[in-house]
Design a protein around this motif. Structure first.
Motif, PDB file in Angstrom:
ATOM      1  N   ASN A  63       0.810  -1.224  -0.037  1.00 48.37           N
ATOM      2  CA  ASN A  63       0.084   0.228  -0.003  1.00 48.37           C
ATOM      3  C   ASN A  63       0.753   1.404   0.005  1.00 48.37           C
ATOM      4  N   PHE A  64       0.702   2.134  -1.116  1.00 52.50           N
ATOM      5  CA  PHE A  64       1.524   3.388  -1.075  1.00 52.50           C
ATOM      6  C   PHE A  64       1.134   4.198   0.145  1.00 52.50           C
ATOM      7  N   LYS A  65      -0.219   4.236   0.490  1.00 49.14           N
ATOM      8  CA  LYS A  65      -0.509   5.227   1.524  1.00 49.14           C
ATOM      9  C   LYS A  65      -0.037   4.666   2.804  1.00 49.14           C
ATOM     10  N   GLY A  66       0.474   3.571   2.986  1.00 52.47           N
ATOM     11  CA  GLY A  66       0.937   2.907   4.391  1.00 52.47           C
ATOM     12  C   GLY A  66       2.100   3.471   4.711  1.00 52.47           C
ATOM     13  N   GLY A  67       2.864   4.102   3.948  1.00 49.29           N
ATOM     14  CA  GLY A  67       4.331   4.742   4.363  1.00 49.29           C
ATOM     15  C   GLY A  67       5.444   3.873   4.393  1.00 49.29           C
ATOM     16  N   ALA A  68       5.168   2.544   4.281  1.00 53.89           N
ATOM     17  CA  ALA A  68       6.249   1.641   4.550  1.00 53.89           C
ATOM     18  C   ALA A  68       6.159   0.743   3.410  1.00 53.89           C
ATOM     19  N   ASN A  69       6.976   0.868   2.356  1.00 58.74           N
ATOM     20  CA  ASN A  69       7.042  -0.048   1.126  1.00 58.74           C
ATOM     21  C   ASN A  69       8.127   0.081   0.396  1.00 58.74           C
ATOM     22  N   GLU A  70       8.570  -0.185  -0.783  1.00 59.61           N
ATOM     23  CA  GLU A  70       9.852  -0.426  -1.404  1.00 59.61           C
ATOM     24  C   GLU A  70      10.207   1.044  -1.768  1.00 59.61           C
ATOM     25  N   TYR A  71       9.021   1.793  -2.175  1.00 61.42           N
ATOM     26  CA  TYR A  71       9.392   3.240  -2.514  1.00 61.42           C
ATOM     27  C   TYR A  71       9.883   4.001  -1.349  1.00 61.42           C
ATOM     28  N   THR A  72       9.346   3.861   0.018  1.00 59.44           N
ATOM     29  CA  THR A  72       9.757   4.655   0.948  1.00 59.44           C
ATOM     30  C   THR A  72      10.603   3.995   1.943  1.00 59.44           C
ATOM     31  N   THR A 114      -2.635 -17.059   0.583  1.00 55.18           N
ATOM     32  CA  THR A 114      -3.807 -16.434   1.466  1.00 55.18           C
ATOM     33  C   THR A 114      -4.478 -15.498   0.275  1.00 55.18           C
ATOM     34  N   ASP A 115      -4.113 -14.968  -0.720  1.00 58.81           N
ATOM     35  CA  ASP A 115      -4.660 -13.967  -1.745  1.00 58.81           C
ATOM     36  C   ASP A 115      -3.879 -14.357  -2.964  1.00 58.81           C
ATOM     37  N   PRO A 116      -4.628 -15.039  -3.981  1.00 59.05           N
ATOM     38  CA  PRO A 116      -4.180 -15.044  -5.388  1.00 59.05           C
ATOM     39  C   PRO A 116      -3.781 -13.861  -6.392  1.00 59.05           C
ATOM     40  N   ALA A 117      -4.317 -12.670  -5.967  1.00 55.11           N
ATOM     41  CA  ALA A 117      -4.428 -11.704  -6.584  1.00 55.11           C
ATOM     42  C   ALA A 117      -4.775 -10.311  -5.661  1.00 55.11           C
ATOM     43  N   ARG A 118      -3.756 -10.031  -4.951  1.00 50.63           N
ATOM     44  CA  ARG A 118      -3.640  -8.964  -4.180  1.00 50.63           C
ATOM     45  C   ARG A 118      -3.231  -7.603  -5.053  1.00 50.63           C
ATOM     46  N   LYS A 119      -4.316  -7.008  -4.888  1.00 52.30           N
ATOM     47  CA  LYS A 119      -4.122  -5.267  -5.555  1.00 52.30           C
ATOM     48  C   LYS A 119      -2.943  -4.662  -4.911  1.00 52.30           C
ATOM     49  N   LYS A 120      -2.037  -4.132  -5.681  1.00 49.30           N
ATOM     50  CA  LYS A 120      -0.781  -3.264  -5.205  1.00 49.30           C
ATOM     51  C   LYS A 120      -1.044  -1.739  -5.571  1.00 49.30           C
ATOM     52  N   THR A 121      -0.687  -0.949  -4.771  1.00 52.32           N
ATOM     53  CA  THR A 121      -0.752   0.423  -5.126  1.00 52.32           C
ATOM     54  C   THR A 121       0.893   1.055  -4.928  1.00 52.32           C
ATOM     55  N   SER A 122       1.704   0.259  -4.431  1.00 49.18           N
ATOM     56  CA  SER A 122       3.124   0.913  -4.173  1.00 49.18           C
ATOM     57  C   SER A 122       4.060   0.680  -5.451  1.00 49.18           C
ATOM     58  N   PRO A 123       4.639   1.584  -5.740  1.00 47.22           N
ATOM     59  CA  PRO A 123       5.213   1.329  -7.302  1.00 47.22           C
ATOM     60  C   PRO A 123       6.392   0.218  -7.190  1.00 47.22           C
ATOM     61  N   ASP A 124       6.462  -0.398  -8.346  1.00 41.70           N
ATOM     62  CA  ASP A 124       7.490  -1.370  -8.412  1.00 41.70           C
ATOM     63  C   ASP A 124       8.619  -0.851  -9.590  1.00 41.70           C
TER      64      ASP A 124
END
Length: 257
Positions: A63-72, A114-124
């Motif tokens: 989640n991009f809004k979560g603040g903890a992802n590969e971008y941040t 646990t989820d075969p298609a989890r939507k992602k908003t953090s950039p890769d």
């Protein structure tokens, strides 16, 4: 927070700049070993897991809004050390994108999906080109792959009028001292590329007893005591987040942090 911290001795958790590799690279640049910087190019990757898979226990990373992802985290740690060594961007344009919009969430303990298609908003995928305040030109490209062709998680070139530096790190998570690293220098007047020893001879013995993932954090804490001007403070953190926001905005990235 940065305003409240004015006049205080503070530190933020940007431990990559405490890595002896980064410390030595900055010393070489500051000493004029490669002359005036003319350009810098960095190619990095995010491959903690297969590109289409993620750890179910770290779901928040997607989640991009979560603040903890590969971008941040991963990209941001590199970007802080980039600013530390070569300075800030004067202007830039960017592409920030998601090439893997859904991923498979897997419980790595049990192997259960646990989820075969989890939507992602953090950039890769993150691409940034621009000109630095020093006048040098810069190009950064970070991608998502399952495996790199050369095993390198980061290859960073800093080119100058007298020579060139190359930093390489095997694997991602640049801020953690967990992968093989190399620093190389070529002096134009000599024309021979040499490996540079970046071992810190004055490093306290206990640091080596700390698990590898925490060694740079230990070094950060020691620098905070011994050389507080060499660690990132709240102003540095603020400028870093402003730059991250600027890169995302320049790309018209549709998700907002």
């Amino acid at each position: 927070m940065a305003q409240l911290a004015k006049g205080l001795k503070v530190v933020t958790g940007l431990q990559f700049r405490a890595d002896p590799l980064i410390t030595k690279a900055k010393q070489l640049v500051d000493s004029g070993a490669i002359g005036q910087i003319t350009s810098t190019t960095a190619t990095g990757c995010f491959n903690n897991y297969p590109a289409d898979t993620w750890n179910a226990k770290a779901d928040y990373f997607l989640n991009f809004k979560g603040g903890a992802n590969e971008y941040t985290i991963s990209f941001a740690h590199f970007l802080d050390s980039f600013r530390y060594i070569v300075g800030d961007f004067a202007n830039l344009h960017s592409v920030v994108d998601i090439q893997y919009p859904t991923v498979k969430l897997v419980d790595f303990t049990t192997g259960e999906v646990t989820d075969p298609a989890r939507k992602k908003t953090s950039p890769d995928h993150i691409f940034v080109n621009g000109k630095l305040e020093s006048g040098a030109v810069a190009s950064l490209s970070f991608r998502k792959v399952t495996k790199t062709v050369d095993g390198k998680g980061l290859r960073w070139l800093i080119s100058g009028t007298k020579g060139e530096l190359e930093i390489t790190i095997d694997g991602p998570n640049f801020q953690m001292d967990i992968a093989k690293k190399q620093l190389r220098l070529v002096d134009n007047s000599v024309g021979v590329t040499q490996d540079i020893d970046f071992t810190d001879a004055q490093e306290l013995a206990y640091v080596k007893s700390v698990p590898a993932m925490g060694q740079n954090t230990s070094r950060l804490c020691e620098k905070y005591v011994a050389a507080p001007t060499e660690v990132a403070n709240f102003d540095d953190a603020l400028k870093l987040h402003q730059l991250l926001d600027k890169i995302a905005a320049a790309a018209n990235y549709p998700y907002k942090a």
